[in-house]
Every structure is written in structure tokens, then in C-alpha cells.
Design an enzyme around this catalytic site. Structure first.
Site, PDB file in Angstrom:
ATOM      1  N   ASP A 115      78.851  69.810  59.773  1.00 14.16           N
ATOM      2  CA  ASP A 115      80.156  71.571  60.558  1.00 14.16           C
ATOM      3  C   ASP A 115      80.492  70.457  61.888  1.00 14.16           C
ATOM      4  O   ASP A 115      81.204  70.248  61.194  1.00 14.16           O
ATOM      5  CB  ASP A 115      78.209  71.907  61.172  1.00 14.16           C
ATOM      6  CG  ASP A 115      78.549  73.315  62.238  1.00 14.16           C
ATOM      7  OD1 ASP A 115      78.948  74.267  62.313  1.00 14.16           O
ATOM      8  OD2 ASP A 115      78.885  72.455  63.295  1.00 14.16           O
ATOM      9  N   HIS A 128      73.851  76.469  54.658  1.00  8.98           N
ATOM     10  CA  HIS A 128      74.599  75.831  55.763  1.00  8.98           C
ATOM     11  C   HIS A 128      73.864  75.153  56.686  1.00  8.98           C
ATOM     12  O   HIS A 128      75.054  73.514  57.085  1.00  8.98           O
ATOM     13  CB  HIS A 128      75.236  76.613  57.465  1.00  8.98           C
ATOM     14  CG  HIS A 128      76.085  76.182  58.399  1.00  8.98           C
ATOM     15  ND1 HIS A 128      77.111  75.577  57.528  1.00  8.98           N
ATOM     16  CD2 HIS A 128      75.865  75.817  59.788  1.00  8.98           C
ATOM     17  CE1 HIS A 128      77.712  74.957  58.861  1.00  8.98           C
ATOM     18  NE2 HIS A 128      76.446  75.532  59.960  1.00  8.98           N
TER      19      HIS A 128
END
Length: 321
Positions: free
Chosen positions: A115, A297
Site C-alpha cells: 500500500d 487489498h
């Protein structure tokens, strides 16, 4: 200067933290595998995360012969939270990692990012290429530097309510809502297998913080989630959100930098992640290998064993070549 912090972490094999003075601040660093000195690997978390997000990878990397260094980056946990927004640009964030390598006596290391941590690792490799020997990034691919600054571009394409834009154009608003609802926000965020539904009006992160009922399934148990909640109740969210408030500044900082990354790179996507894959990745990262895992994610927390296998297999191949 180093100071050991007394802190309880789960699972039991997650290392105890140490405060290390680097680059004019203090970083809370979790280190394991000192017996493997000479083979450093640095793990960089994303937002709104914590070094603890790598809890499943640390023992596997140590067992594979690496000295694992996992900082809570500036703005997170017990690391320093400077008050100036500009203290969170790529120059400062990568400067912290350079100084961390210097602290441990290393010229270079392998870097793994997820991320926002991936954004920092891409930036580290562009700004300090001689300090990075290999790159492994999860979720966030290389971001091409287009003609428009990133926030300006997102505002045009995704609108004022998109959370990147909102963080920049309405500073302080989201910070306060997340801090008022820290436990609820993180509980609602760290989920997998969320049902598909139409985009909701308003700002996504504020909506998540205010939602009474989480969607999908949790990706961690309550004691693991408590580590994240406790950290953000201590630090607040402003320091970490200030990373977003430097995107256009980062765009300026990279203006004269060679955009091509020459280091061997592994890019790991989650097939159900909302972050789009970058089809032209090999143009900017010619030595890249790309794999996709069947998850969302939070890749290394959703599929820890598969993530570890992918990372270790690739590292083994690099050492053999």
C-alpha cells in the site's frame, strides 16, 4: 541512541520494539534475525497500518536467513509525529529509511512495501537507487508521473469526495472523524469478501468510520486488531494522513528523477483489490515479475502463507541467478 519499549504483541514471536534516532526523529523499530546479519530486508507498512501488519512474514523471512527490520514509519505507533505537513514527503520518508540502513551499518537492503509502504519503496528506489538491491511491492504498483500533479488529476477524474482529494482539500475533517471512531473505523476497514454494492455518496473513509455494521469478514482476530486500535488511539491519524497531503509535493520532487527502476522487482496484486493493476509496469520496471493472489487489498494478512511462499520463492530465484 536506542531505547527498548516494553510492549505486549501477539503472536508471541513478533519482536519487541526499540526506539531508534534517525534523520532527526525517533522510529519505533521491530527487528528479528540478528543472527542473519549481512542479509537485511526492510518491511514498509501502508495506511492505516502498523509494523504488526507483517507479523506473518517476519518469522518466515528469519527462517529463510534474513535479518528483518520493520519500522513503524513516521506518523505511526510510537514513532515521531512531526507537526509540519511537509515533514511527510518522500524526501523525509525515504530519508528515514536511508538513515535506518546507516544505523544498522548497511549500504543496501531488499525492501518490501504494501500500500503506501509500496509507494515509499518505489520512491526509495528512485531517489536512492544505490541503497536498494531488490524490490517486492504488494497492492500498489508503480505510479507513473503524468503531466498533472496527482491530487489535481484525481480531483478531475474522481471528484472532491474521493478520499485522497478530501484529505488535501478539507484538512482536519476526516482526521477528527477517524479519531472519534478509531476502533469502529479499523474494525470496518480490515475486512475481506465484502459484498459488491454501488458506490455510496460522501467520503469513503468517513462513511466507514461512522458505519455501525461491518461488511464482509474480519481479516484478523480481536487481539490482533487491538494492536492497531491501541496504536492509533495513541498517535491519532493526522501524521499518517499527512502522507496523502504530500502527493503533489512528491510529484514535484520526482520531476528530474530517472523514472525507470532497474532493480529486480516482484509485484504482488490481490485479484479483488480495488487498486487497479498497471498494465505498462514493465516500461518503468523492466526487471519485474508479476503475480496475483486470490485476495483483496490486505494481501499479506489475508493470505499469509501464499504471500510468504511467493516472496521466498522469488528471493530464492534471485539468489540463484
Amino acid at each position: 541512541m536506542t531505547n527498548v519499549i516494553n510492549s505486549a504483541f501477539h503472536p508471541i514471536n513478533f519482536p519487541k520494539p526499540t526506539l531508534i534516532s534517525v534523520n532527526g526523529i525517533a522510529l519505533e523499530v521491530f527487528e528479528a534475525g540478528r543472527q542473519n546479519a549481512g542479509k537485511p530486508i526492510v518491511l514498509c507498512h501502508g495506511w492505516p497500518e502498523h509494523a504488526f501488519s507483517w507479523r506473518h512474514q517476519v518469522p518466515a523471512l528469519v527462517a529463510a536467513g534474513y535479518q528483518v527490520i520493520v519500522p513503524n514509519q513516521r506518523g505511526y505507533g510510537n514513532s515521531s509525529c512531526p507537526t509540519e505537513v511537509t515533514d511527510y514527503d518522500l524526501e523525509h520518508l525515504t530519508g528515514d529509511l536511508v538513515a535506518l540502513l546507516d544505523h544498522y551499518g548497511y549500504q543496501e537492503a531488499t525492501f518490501i512495501g504494501h500500500d503506501w509502504g509500496a509507494m515509499v519503496v518505489w520512491g526509495m528506489t528512485l531517489l536512492h537507487p544505490n541503497r536498494v538491491n531488490k524490490v517486492i511491492n504488494l497492492s500498489l504498483p508503480y505510479q507513473e508521473r503524468g503531466e498533472k500533479p496527482w491530487i489535481e488529476f484525481m480531483e478531475d477524474v474522481l471528484g472532491n469526495d474521493y478520499y485522497f482529494v478530501h484529505f488535501n482539500r478539507q484538512p482536519g475533517i476526516a482526521d477528527a472523524v477517524l479519531e472519534e471512531n478509531t476502533s469502529q473505523f479499523l474494525r470496518n476497514l480490515y475486512r475481506k469478501n465484502k459484498p459488491l454494492r454501488a458506490p455510496q455518496p460522501g467520503m469513503e473513509m468517513i462513511n466507514l468510520a461512522k458505519a455501525k455494521t461491518p461488511l464482509g469478514e474480519p481479516i484478523m482476530n480481536n487481539s490482533e486488531l487491538a494492536v492497531f486500535v491501541s496504536a492509533f488511539e495513541t498517535s491519532g491519524f493526522t501524521g499518517s494522513i499527512n502522507w496523502y497531503r504530500n502527493l503533489d509535493r512528491n510529484w514535484q520532487l520526482l520531476a528530474d528523477v530517472d523514472p525507470v527502476i532497474q532493480q529486480p522487482t516482484l509485484m504482488i496484486y490481490g485479484n479483488h483489490d480495488l487498486i487497479p493493476k498497471f498494465e505498462r509496469l514493465p516500461e518503468f520496471v523492466p526487471k519485474v515479475e508479476v503475480i496475483s493472489l486470490d485476495c483483496g487489498h490486505w494481501i499479506q494478512q489475508e493470505l499469509p502463507e501464499e504471500t510468504n511462499r511467493a516472496i521466498l520463492k522469488w528471493l530464492e530465484q534471485q539468489e540463484a541467478s
